[in-house]
Motif scaffolding. Structure first.
Motif, mmCIF file in Angstrom:
data_model
loop_
_atom_site.group_PDB
_atom_site.id
_atom_site.type_symbol
_atom_site.label_atom_id
_atom_site.label_comp_id
_atom_site.label_asym_id
_atom_site.label_seq_id
_atom_site.Cartn_x
_atom_site.Cartn_y
_atom_site.Cartn_z
ATOM 1 N N UNK A 1 21.716 108.821 -95.591
ATOM 2 C CA UNK A 1 22.789 108.603 -94.609
ATOM 3 C C UNK A 1 23.961 107.869 -95.269
ATOM 4 N N UNK A 2 25.169 108.449 -95.149
ATOM 5 C CA UNK A 2 26.365 107.756 -95.660
ATOM 6 C C UNK A 2 27.060 107.053 -94.514
ATOM 7 N N UNK A 3 27.331 105.766 -94.704
ATOM 8 C CA UNK A 3 27.963 104.951 -93.656
ATOM 9 C C UNK A 3 29.474 104.936 -93.897
ATOM 10 N N UNK A 4 30.214 105.484 -92.939
ATOM 11 C CA UNK A 4 31.656 105.699 -93.121
ATOM 12 C C UNK A 4 32.469 104.680 -92.326
ATOM 13 N N UNK A 5 33.491 104.116 -92.964
ATOM 14 C CA UNK A 5 34.519 103.356 -92.244
ATOM 15 C C UNK A 5 35.772 104.225 -92.209
ATOM 16 N N UNK A 6 36.258 104.507 -91.008
ATOM 17 C CA UNK A 6 37.409 105.407 -90.842
ATOM 18 C C UNK A 6 38.630 104.599 -90.404
ATOM 19 N N UNK A 7 39.613 104.522 -91.295
ATOM 20 C CA UNK A 7 40.850 103.786 -90.996
ATOM 21 C C UNK A 7 41.930 104.798 -90.636
ATOM 22 N N UNK A 8 42.568 104.598 -89.490
ATOM 23 C CA UNK A 8 43.528 105.591 -89.005
ATOM 24 C C UNK A 8 42.824 106.638 -88.149
ATOM 25 N N UNK A 9 41.865 106.163 -87.342
ATOM 26 C CA UNK A 9 40.965 107.072 -86.611
ATOM 27 C C UNK A 9 41.672 107.883 -85.532
ATOM 28 N N UNK A 10 42.829 107.424 -85.059
ATOM 29 C CA UNK A 10 43.508 108.127 -83.967
ATOM 30 C C UNK A 10 44.535 109.132 -84.468
ATOM 31 N N UNK A 32 35.700 101.832 -87.254
ATOM 32 C CA UNK A 32 36.917 102.622 -87.073
ATOM 33 C C UNK A 32 38.077 101.691 -86.764
ATOM 34 N N UNK A 33 39.259 102.058 -87.251
ATOM 35 C CA UNK A 33 40.455 101.249 -86.998
ATOM 36 C C UNK A 33 41.622 102.152 -86.649
ATOM 37 N N UNK A 34 42.519 101.594 -85.829
ATOM 38 C CA UNK A 34 43.770 102.287 -85.532
ATOM 39 C C UNK A 34 44.902 101.269 -85.639
ATOM 40 N N UNK A 35 46.123 101.767 -85.581
ATOM 41 C CA UNK A 35 47.269 100.872 -85.663
ATOM 42 C C UNK A 35 47.539 100.179 -84.343
ATOM 43 N N UNK A 36 47.620 100.952 -83.257
ATOM 44 C CA UNK A 36 47.975 100.376 -81.952
ATOM 45 C C UNK A 36 47.095 100.871 -80.800
ATOM 46 N N UNK A 37 46.535 102.095 -80.923
ATOM 47 C CA UNK A 37 45.785 102.648 -79.785
ATOM 48 C C UNK A 37 44.398 102.030 -79.656
ATOM 49 N N UNK A 38 43.946 101.800 -78.442
ATOM 50 C CA UNK A 38 42.602 101.273 -78.195
ATOM 51 C C UNK A 38 41.551 102.302 -78.620
ATOM 52 N N UNK A 39 40.486 101.837 -79.273
ATOM 53 C CA UNK A 39 39.418 102.752 -79.705
ATOM 54 C C UNK A 39 38.043 102.163 -79.407
ATOM 55 N N UNK A 40 37.967 101.350 -78.356
ATOM 56 C CA UNK A 40 36.686 100.724 -77.973
ATOM 57 C C UNK A 40 35.584 101.767 -77.876
ATOM 58 N N UNK A 41 34.441 101.488 -78.464
ATOM 59 C CA UNK A 41 33.272 102.359 -78.316
ATOM 60 C C UNK A 41 33.237 103.527 -79.282
ATOM 61 N N UNK A 42 34.314 103.731 -80.036
ATOM 62 C CA UNK A 42 34.331 104.856 -80.973
ATOM 63 C C UNK A 42 33.293 104.676 -82.088
ATOM 64 N N UNK A 43 33.089 103.409 -82.488
ATOM 65 C CA UNK A 43 32.142 103.088 -83.563
ATOM 66 C C UNK A 43 31.557 101.718 -83.252
ATOM 67 N N UNK A 48 41.881 97.124 -83.901
ATOM 68 C CA UNK A 48 43.215 97.674 -83.658
ATOM 69 C C UNK A 48 44.215 96.773 -84.372
ATOM 70 N N UNK A 49 44.920 97.331 -85.347
ATOM 71 C CA UNK A 49 45.904 96.564 -86.105
ATOM 72 C C UNK A 49 45.240 95.470 -86.926
ATOM 73 N N UNK A 50 46.040 94.525 -87.358
ATOM 74 C CA UNK A 50 45.505 93.406 -88.137
ATOM 75 C C UNK A 50 45.171 93.802 -89.564
ATOM 76 N N UNK A 51 44.433 92.898 -90.237
ATOM 77 C CA UNK A 51 44.084 93.120 -91.637
ATOM 78 C C UNK A 51 42.839 94.009 -91.707
ATOM 79 N N UNK A 52 43.025 95.230 -92.186
ATOM 80 C CA UNK A 52 41.921 96.197 -92.178
ATOM 81 C C UNK A 52 40.789 95.796 -93.114
ATOM 82 N N UNK A 53 41.086 94.933 -94.089
ATOM 83 C CA UNK A 53 40.012 94.528 -94.999
ATOM 84 C C UNK A 53 39.007 93.608 -94.281
ATOM 85 N N UNK A 54 39.422 92.943 -93.192
ATOM 86 C CA UNK A 54 38.462 92.156 -92.386
ATOM 87 C C UNK A 54 37.387 93.070 -91.832
ATOM 88 N N UNK A 55 37.822 94.213 -91.312
ATOM 89 C CA UNK A 55 36.875 95.182 -90.745
ATOM 90 C C UNK A 55 35.942 95.699 -91.845
#
Ligand code: NAD
Ligand code: MG
Length: 355
Positions: A1-10, A32-43, A48-55
């Motif tokens: 199983x490959x565990x994927x982090x998707x940045x720019x999911x929307x 999963x991360x997006x710039x501004x759109x809510x993505x609750x429950x996607x992963x 949403x926004x912020x420093x993507x390296x934290x995620x």
């Protein structure tokens, strides 16, 4: 199983990546991360926004798919490369702006950099296993965008909705405008230089209206290999996410019996000066590609807002490059300062050029 982090999911790439991950039992979306759109429950983890390296720190993925648009994607690119975490890279602006830093981090980290940009995915496949000295040159194809065939004089009044009507690809707004100016191919030229360690004089751009040949490599013995497929980003996304498996997809195979015309021609550098500006910035090196990219991001945003005329995009980029020294940098903080300086200069030029 490959565990994927998707940045720019929307986004355009992000949504197509979700389809591929859904279809493939060996791929698991862990973040999963997006710039501004809510993505609750996607992963399990979302941001949403912020420093993507934290995620990314929290998610500890096996693969980062960076499908953010623009310079904002650079910290995540460097995070993955530095740690040797596989990076599936759609965010070409990060490699264009931070190419020297990214290649150094890639060498230190020792992980895989799998291009998602279709031309670079094609080139990666064509070059895999080839000894560098056997390679003569790489050819990147460009559809030519919606204004292919027009001269400079026929481009003065084009609107953003005309520029957004791409003939072969359906993509996010920024890259669609870049395709209309041919800056996209200029960014891809620089991207290819860093990915494949090829000098600029061995990377050629040709216009190929149907976008069926994605790249071609000429070898020293006179043979050329080309990569063909219908224009569908799910192919390079799947290739990068499942590498080296080359998993099955539901995409239809190429139908040669239905007829296929392969037409190529040289790009018109007078009507589309962004391509030559990018080549010159790539050859100049240091932070010239970063300045080019930053100015282009500012100018494209102003064009999309209906403020800046189409032909002034190249003008803003050219004048910004002329006004900044483009020194070498040693880290992300220094590069971010150059990017910010270029944005200030480009914004000032843009204000002078608005209708
Ligand atoms: P898009 O505009 O459709 O999507 C961009 C995504 O990035 C969105 O999810 C948005 O929320 C996110 N984003 C933007 N700014 C952000 C920020 N500061 N922090 C976090 N997330 C942010 O763009 P796209 O067309 O999907 O393109 C994405 C990247 O892939 C670009 O670099 C583009 O050049 C490249 N690319 C796209 C295609 C394509 O077919 N769309 C093809 C080749 C390469
Ligand atoms: Mg491309």
């Amino acid at each position: 199983m490959k565990r994927i982090a998707l940045l720019g999911a929307t986004g355009s790439i992000g949504r197509q990546a979700l389809e591929i991950i859904e279809e493939h039992p060996g791929l698991e979306l862990v973040a999963a991360a997006s710039g501004t759109q809510e993505i609750d429950g996607l992963a399990p983890l979302t941001q949403v926004g912020g420093d993507l390296t934290d995620l990314l720190e929290r998610a500890e993925p096996d693969v980062v798919l960076n499908a953010v648009v623009g310079f904002a994607g650079l910290p995540a690119t460097l995070w993955a490369l530095e740690r040797g975490v596989d990076l599936a890279l759609a965010n070409k602006e990060s490699l264009v702006s931070g190419g020297d830093l990214a290649v150094a981090a890639w060498k230190r980290g020792g992980g895989r950099l799998l291009p998602v940009d279709s031309e670079h995915s094609a080139a990666f496949q064509l070059l895999e296993g080839a000894e560098p000295e056997t390679v003569d040159s790489l050819v990147l194809t460009a559809s030519g965008g919606p204004f292919r065939g027009r001269g400079l004089g026929e481009l003065a009044d084009v609107t953003s909705s005309e520029a957004l009507a791409h003939p072969t690809w359906s993509m996010g707004p920024k890259i669609t405008v870049d395709s209309a100016t041919l800056m996209n191919k200029g960014l891809e030229l620089i991207e290819a230089h860093y990915l494949f360690e090829l000098p600029y004089d061995r990377i050629e751009v040709v216009v190929h209206p149907t976008s069926v040949v994605h790249a071609l490599v000429r070898f020293r013995d006179g043979a050329s290999l080309a990569h063909l497929g219908y224009p569908d980003m799910r192919v390079p996304i799947s290739y990068a996410l499942t590498y080296p498996e080359r998993a099955a997809t539901s995409i239809e195979p190429l139908d040669l019996a239905a007829g296929l015309i392969l037409e190529f021609r040289a790009p018109d550098l007078d009507a589309f000066p962004c391509l030559a500006l990018a080549r010159a910035a790539g050859e100049a090196g240091d932070t010239a590609p970063c300045v080019l990219n930053a100015a282009n991001e500012v100018a494209v945003a102003a064009f999309l807002d209906g403020e800046l005329p189409f032909l002034s995009i190249a003008g803003v980029v050219e004048q910004t490059l002329a006004q900044i020294d483009c020194p070498p940098v040693t880290d992300l903080a220094e590069l971010t300062a150059i990017d910010a300086q270029a944005r200030r200069v480009a914004s000032a030029r843009t204000r002078e050029l608005v209708h």
